[in-house]
Design a protein around this motif. Structure first.
Motif, short mmCIF file in Angstrom:
data_model
loop_
_atom_site.label_atom_id
_atom_site.label_comp_id
_atom_site.label_asym_id
_atom_site.label_seq_id
_atom_site.Cartn_x
_atom_site.Cartn_y
_atom_site.Cartn_z
N PHE A 75 36.23 -67.56 54.88
CA PHE A 75 36.00 -66.18 55.31
C PHE A 75 34.53 -65.86 55.13
N LYS A 76 33.88 -65.54 56.24
CA LYS A 76 32.47 -65.18 56.20
C LYS A 76 32.35 -63.72 56.62
N MET A 77 31.45 -63.00 55.94
CA MET A 77 31.30 -61.58 56.24
C MET A 77 29.88 -61.15 55.90
N ARG A 78 29.31 -60.34 56.78
CA ARG A 78 28.04 -59.68 56.51
C ARG A 78 28.34 -58.19 56.40
N ARG A 79 28.07 -57.63 55.27
CA ARG A 79 28.42 -56.22 55.11
C ARG A 79 27.50 -55.33 55.95
N ARG A 80 28.10 -54.28 56.48
CA ARG A 80 27.44 -53.28 57.33
C ARG A 80 26.91 -53.85 58.65
N LYS A 81 27.31 -55.04 59.04
CA LYS A 81 26.82 -55.64 60.28
C LYS A 81 27.93 -55.87 61.30
N HIS A 82 29.16 -55.48 60.96
CA HIS A 82 30.32 -55.65 61.83
C HIS A 82 30.51 -57.12 62.18
N TYR A 83 30.41 -57.97 61.14
CA TYR A 83 30.57 -59.41 61.34
C TYR A 83 31.59 -59.94 60.34
N GLN A 84 32.69 -60.44 60.85
CA GLN A 84 33.69 -61.11 60.03
C GLN A 84 34.17 -62.33 60.79
N LYS A 85 34.31 -63.44 60.07
CA LYS A 85 34.74 -64.67 60.71
C LYS A 85 35.77 -65.34 59.81
N HIS A 86 36.90 -65.71 60.40
CA HIS A 86 37.97 -66.38 59.68
C HIS A 86 38.07 -67.82 60.15
N GLY A 87 38.43 -68.71 59.24
CA GLY A 87 38.63 -70.10 59.62
C GLY A 87 39.49 -70.77 58.58
N GLY A 88 39.84 -72.00 58.84
CA GLY A 88 40.65 -72.75 57.90
C GLY A 88 40.53 -74.23 58.19
N HIS A 89 40.95 -75.02 57.20
CA HIS A 89 40.86 -76.47 57.34
C HIS A 89 41.95 -77.13 56.51
#
Length: 103
Positions: A75-89
């Motif tokens: 889970f990657k996220m930049r606060r206040r930038k409207h960026y969230q990315k989900h992944g898995g392995h």
């Protein structure tokens, strides 16, 4: 007696009768596999260390099963930038039962 072997880019300390999970090996279930990259062999207080491998040493193992490890969540996220990315392995593995160590 124990040995330190290298397979799949990782090192494992193994003894006869143990089961280990290693990176996937192209072998059928029940097939015997020989690991010849032995870094060290120990027997009680004696320890033989290779430079980098112990010559003539090998470890025999039997393939017990193939499978996949638990999912690793990313889970990657930049606060206040409207960026969230989900992944898995999920990593594939081969379970080996150590049957013999030759030094």
């Amino acid at each position: 007696m124990y040995a330190v072997v290298k397979t799949g880019g990782k090192q494992y300390k193994v003894a006869v009768g143990e089961k280990i999970k290693v990176e996937q090996i192209a072998a059928d279930v029940g097939q015997e596999v020989v690991i010849d990259q032995v870094l060290a062999v120990g027997n009680g207080a004696d320890l033989t260390v290779g430079a980098p491998l112990v010559s003539g040493a090998s470890v025999k193992a039997t393939v017990v099963a193939h499978g996949r490890h638990d999912k690793v969540r990313i889970f990657k996220m930049r606060r206040r930038k409207h960026y969230q990315k989900h992944g898995g392995h999920r990593q594939n593995f081969t379970e080996l039962s150590i049957t013999g160590i030759t030094a």
